[in-house]
Every structure is written in structure tokens, then in C-alpha cells.
Design an enzyme around this catalytic site. Structure first.
Site, PDB file in Angstrom:
ATOM      1  N   CYS A  84      -0.682   5.387  -1.014  1.00  0.00           N
ATOM      2  CA  CYS A  84      -0.564   3.932  -0.883  1.00  0.00           C
ATOM      3  C   CYS A  84      -1.759   3.365  -0.130  1.00  0.00           C
ATOM      4  O   CYS A  84      -2.347   2.346  -0.526  1.00  0.00           O
ATOM      5  CB  CYS A  84       0.734   3.572  -0.162  1.00  0.00           C
ATOM      6  SG  CYS A  84       2.195   4.137  -1.054  1.00  0.00           S
TER       7      CYS A  84
ATOM      8  N   GLU B 197       3.940   3.012  -6.458  1.00  0.00           N
ATOM      9  CA  GLU B 197       3.075   1.934  -5.971  1.00  0.00           C
ATOM     10  C   GLU B 197       2.555   1.093  -7.138  1.00  0.00           C
ATOM     11  O   GLU B 197       2.488  -0.140  -7.058  1.00  0.00           O
ATOM     12  CB  GLU B 197       1.910   2.540  -5.184  1.00  0.00           C
ATOM     13  CG  GLU B 197       0.937   1.533  -4.614  1.00  0.00           C
ATOM     14  CD  GLU B 197       1.412   0.869  -3.328  1.00  0.00           C
ATOM     15  OE1 GLU B 197       0.607   0.206  -2.673  1.00  0.00           O
ATOM     16  OE2 GLU B 197       2.608   1.002  -2.985  1.00  0.00           O
TER      17      GLU B 197
END
Length: 564
Positions: free
Chosen positions: A162, A235
Site C-alpha cells: 500500500c 488496494e
């Protein structure tokens, strides 16, 4: 022993770097998401951006909690200190989130309900932090400090992508920010994620992951890599889940509705394949000659040694390459066109078409294609290596065929359509992908050396291209994409609504540029197009614009045409 050997190999270099490199193709889907493309264009609806910023509070809370749990599991003082520092940074961001949100006009007194994509990631992360790892031990059986350390590594492994993806996107967006200047509404936000300090935070996370991975086995590293990739996918889902209320140019499939047809065309040789089909068929011919010598039969082939066949192919290839270069030179106008000149280009292509047909005549007359068994062609096609992402693109496209109201066509100079059919046999049914190419002539299942010459030149290709679109156009409007790599694809590339060039063919660029054709990298081109979209019915793609788009991979094409 095998696990230890794998661990030794996997331990060489940075694990975090290796995981990221193997995920870069996936990261492209985030870049091509409607949210990021609109953001890069500077035209993202402000309410959409506010919603995105508001959702960030759930990420920060999950990160802070996961850091705390990972710190408890770590048994190394340096690792504990690094995790503690990252946790403090997350808590600081959480503390100032309200003020940041207020800067963007977000009402912080209202409850911010997490969207489903946020929940999927945060629940995934906190499950790992509590020891619930698929393929690993459950939380009730993590008894030793070493087993707890593994949980710290797994948790950081699910957080690192991320940070790295955000840094990657920040730098990508920063490139386009340079063209917007101070008028760009999201300048401050992008500068945060493209800053040296954010890159340092991402690097710190990767260093921590590497440190936690040092003592792990190969099997445990594989678990972390799976978690890393799963976190990356979640994500990307988050970016794609952002509610877009404005017209958007990606994915391309969304630009047509049930009243339109989407028609996707692709070349075959070196667009889809790693090797040219003529070289592949040459190897089959050499193998055929070898079998004939060993068996003492000729299978319609005058008995020739494998070395003789190889030498003949080499001579043909050399002659083709030399004459091709001369032909390309003859196509170039003495002076570069100031504007796109399609009429002149088409006229000059008559020379290239004549050259290609003459080359095919030489191959047929040589008898080099004589005696090849259909079964050998099919077996070779089934094992043929395609460009990375090509098969996945067509598999997904065909799966979505009914929903997209789409047609898919391969247009190729390949001498043998059976080779192409066998290559795409695992992609879908024969009716899903139409093959337009030349055909071998057979007696039984053995080639006679003759070719049914259906598509030999650029003019043959564009004639077939036009015919297909004309048939589609009798019933409905259509939008077309053509994907190719060579000078032989030029006319189709230009006539399609979107022409995408794979690879870096020098002859294609030389001929195109001399006739006023522009070559634009696909991603910056999309961002420019997004700035041009004014209404839902805005038509920003149009054939014969004189602009072709260049792509570095099939993943880029997949992300643009079909989305994640």
C-alpha cells in the site's frame, strides 16, 4: 532440504524489492483506474476526491492497530523500534485527519461509513495481524516467540504494498502535475505522496520487511509474497471502487452501450507472439526434414537434409530482410509531411504490398513448406509462448463478450491459420475469436507447399478490416481498437478509433512520422483525452486522426480497454 535451498535463493537481495517488481504489472491497473486518470487530468470531480480523502481515516485506523499488533509480535529490538516509529506516524496522521479533511471542505461531524473495498482490505490486514493466515497456523497455536515474529513479518508484508503503490502513483501523477502548474486543484495532495519524505517512509517499511524476512524459510517467504499480492489487489480494488460521477475515457469498454458494437482487432506476429510465425514454421520444416531422413520417407517432400532446409531458410530470411529495408526506404517521402497525409501513405503502401506478395511467391516456389504435418503445427501452436499478458487479455475479453456486445479478430500475414488457431485454442471456443489469415493447402494432413493466399499485404489487411466494420455497421454503430506492432499494421492502426502500437518498430515510426503520423505514449494520451471530455456523449476517439498510441505491454492494453 528443498525448502532450505529455496530459502537460500529467495534470501538473496531484497525480498520487498522482489515482491514489488513482480507486482508492477498489477500496479498499472491502479494507474489506469478511472479515479487516478481523472485525478491526473486535473478534472476529477471535487466531491469524488472528498469522498476518497474521507475514507482514508479507516486505512489509518487499521494501520495503527496492525502496527501495534506487529510490534507485540516482533522479538528484535530494532524491528520493534522501527514498527513503533511507523505506528507513531500513522497515529499522527490520524490525529490531524480532521484538519486535513476540513481543508478539502469535508464535514467531519458526519460519520464516515467505510465502503466495501476499504472493509475488505482492513479486515484482511487485521486478520493477518491476529495470526489468521491461510496456509499458516491459527492464532491459538502461535506459542513461541519465533512464531510470533512470523506474524509480524506477515503483517508488514500486507502493509508494504500500500505504501509502495501510493509512492508509485504519487510520482506518476507528479509527472502530469508539471504540465498543469498552479492551476491544478490537487497539487498539494499529490506533492505529499510524491515527496522525498513519503518515499523515505515507503523505503523504511520495505527495509523493515526485509529485516523480518531474513530468518524465514522459503515456504514462509512464499506466504508473505502471496499476502503482498493479495494486499496489492485489494488496494487496486479500492481505487476502482471510487464513485465516479463524470464521463471518463477508461476503461474503453465503458464508452459504448448496448446500441454500439465494440470491435477489437489484433495482429499476431510479434504483437501476440514472442517469435515471428515464419521462424516457427521454418523450425517445423527443419524438423519434418529430419524425420523424413530418419524414416526414409518423404511425405510429399523431395528428400532434403535438415541442414539444406535450414540453409535455404537462412538465405530466404537474409534476402527478405535486405529487400525489406530497401522497400521501406522507397516508402519515405523526400520531405516530411507537415500534416497527416493518409492519401499519400496509402499510395506508397502499394509498393510494400507488392514486395510482400513477391516474397510469399518465392517461399511457395521453393517448396520449403511442403510436407509439414498438421499435427506438428497444432502441437507447436499449443506450446507457443505469447507476450506477457496477451492470453489473459483475450481470456477476459472473451469472457465479457456477451456483456460487451463485442467482436474479436486476429488479422495476420501468417502463412498458416492453423498455427494461430492452435495458439488461441485454450482462450475460448473457435467462434469467439475470428482468425483472418492465409491457409496451408493439405493432402490429407500433410501440406502440399501451396498457400491459400488470403492476406499477404497491408492492403489486404485494411481491406478485411474495413469489410468487418462495414458488416458490423449495417446493424449498429461501432467503436474499434486495433493493436499491432509493424509497418504492415499502419493502415489498420490509423483507421481504427484507437490504434495501439506494441513494441518499438523503427520502420513503423520512420514511415509514419514522414507521413505526419504522431506517436503518443498511451497513458499521457489518455490523460489528455480525459481533459477533452465535456459530456457523457463526448466523442474523443476518432479514426484517421493521425495519432497512434504506444503501449509497453499487454497489461497496459488490458487496463485501458477492459479495466481491472
Amino acid at each position: 532440504m528443498a525448502v532450505l535451498a529455496t530459502a537460500a535463493t529467495a534470501g538473496e537481495g531484497s525480498a520487498a524489492r522482489r515482491f514489488w517488481i513482480s507486482s508492477i504489472e498489477e500496479a498499472i491497473f491502479a494507474s489506469y483506474s478511472p479515479f487516478v486518470v481523472c485525478l491526473a487530468s486535473g478534472k476529477l470531480d471535487m466531491e469524488t476526491f472528498r469522498n476518497y480523502i474521507a475514507q482514508d481515516v479507516h486505512f489509518l485506523k487499521a494501520f495503527a492497530q496492525a502496527y501495534e499488533m506487529a510490534e507485540e509480535c516482533a522479538d528484535d529490538d530494532d524491528a520493534k523500534a522501527a514498527i513503533s516509529e511507523l505506528r507513531k506516524a500513522a497515529l499522527h496522521k490520524l490525529k490531524i485527519h480532521d484538519s486535513v479533511a476540513q481543508e478539502w471542505g469535508i464535514d467531519t461531524t458526519k460519520e464516515i461509513i467505510p465502503n466495501p473495498a476499504i472493509l475488505k482490505y482492513t479486515e484482511f490486514l487485521l486478520a493477518i495481524a491476529s495470526g489468521k493466515i491461510e496456509g499458516g497456523k491459527g492464532p491459538g497455536r502461535i506459542d513461541t516467540p519465533f512464531e510470533k515474529t512470523k506474524i509480524a513479518a506477515y503483517t508488514v508484508g500486507a502493509m508494504t504494498p500500500c505504501m509502495r503503490l501510493d509512492a508509485f502513483l504519487g510520482k506518476e501523477l507528479q509527472l502530469h502535475l508539471q504540465y498543469e502548474g498552479n492551476g491544478y486543484p490537487y497539487k498539494k495532495w499529490i506533492e505529499t505522496y510524491s515527496s522525498a519524505s513519503f518515499e523515505a517512509s515507503a523505503a523504511q517499511m520495505e527495509e523493515l520487511l526485509d529485516k523480518l524476512c531474513v530468518s524465514l524459510t522459503g515456504e514462509e517467504l512464499e506466504i508473505i509474497e502471496k499476502l503482498y499480492h493479495q494486499a496489492m489487489k485489494l488496494e487496486i480494488e479500492f481505487f476502482n471502487a471510487q464513485p465516479i460521477v463524470q464521463p471518463v475515457v477508461v476503461p474503453f469498454k465503458k464508452l459504448h452501450d448496448a446500441s454500439n458494437n465494440l470491435v477489437i482487432f489484433s495482429d499476431f506476429d510479434l504483437t501476440c507472439t514472442v517469435l515471428d510465425s515464419s521462424a516457427i514454421l521454418a523450425e517445423i520444416a527443419i524438423l519434418t526434414a529430419s524425420k523424413a531422413v530418419q524414416s526414409g520417407t518423404d511425405n510429399l517432400r523431395a528428400l532434403r537434409s535438415p541442414s539444406d532446409v535450414r540453409d535455404s531458410w537462412s538465405a530466404f530470411s537474409k534476402q527478405y530482410a535486405e529487400e525489406f529495408e530497401k522497400c521501406i526506404e522507397s516508402l519515405l517521402p523526400s520531405k516530411q509531411a507537415e500534416t497527416f497525409d493518409y492519401e499519400s501513405l496509402c499510395k506508397n503502401y502499394e509498393q510494400l504490398s507488392y514486395f510482400e506478395k513477391q516474397a510469399n511467391s518465392r517461399v511457395i516456389e521453393s517448396g520449403l513448406l511442403k510436407g509439414i504435418n498438421l499435427e506438428d503445427i497444432r502441437r507447436t501452436g499449443e506450446r507457443l509462448v505469447l507476450q506477457d499478458g496477451c492470453k489473459e487479455f483475450f481470456q477476459k475479453a472473451i469472457k465479457m463478450k456477451g456483456k460487451l456486445n463485442a467482436g474479436f479478430h486476429i488479422l495476420s500475414y501468417c502463412w498458416c491459420a492453423d498455427l494461430i488457431r492452435s495458439v488461441f485454442g485454450s482462450v475460448g471456443s473457435p467462434n469467439d475469436l475470428s482468425i483472418h489469415s492465409n491457409e496451408f493447402n493439405y493432402e490429407g494432413s500433410v501440406s502440399t507447399g501451396e498457400i491459400v493466399r488470403a492476406m499477404e499485404s497491408p492492403l489486404d489487411k485494411v481491406k478485411t478490416f474495413r469489410s468487418i466494420l462495414a458488416d458490423v455497421g449495417r446493424e449498429k454503430e461501432h467503436m474499434s481498437v486495433y493493436i499491432g506492432d509493424s509497418v504492415g499494421d499502419m493502415l489498420c492502426l490509423l483507421e481504427a478509433d484507437v490504434g495501439i502500437v506494441m513494441g518499438s518498430s523503427l520502420s513503423l515510426r520512420r514511415v509514419g512520422e514522414q507521413h505526419g503520423v504522431s506517436f503518443v505514449p498511451l497513458y499521457p494520451g489518455l490523460i489528455k483525452k480525459q481533459r477533452e471530455v465535456l459530456r457523457e456523449d463526448s466523442c474523443v476517439w476518432k479514426g484517421l486522426s493521425g495519432v497512434l498510441y504506444t503501449a509497453s505491454s499487454w497489461t497496459e492494453i488490458h487496463a485501458f480497454v477492459l479495466g481491472a
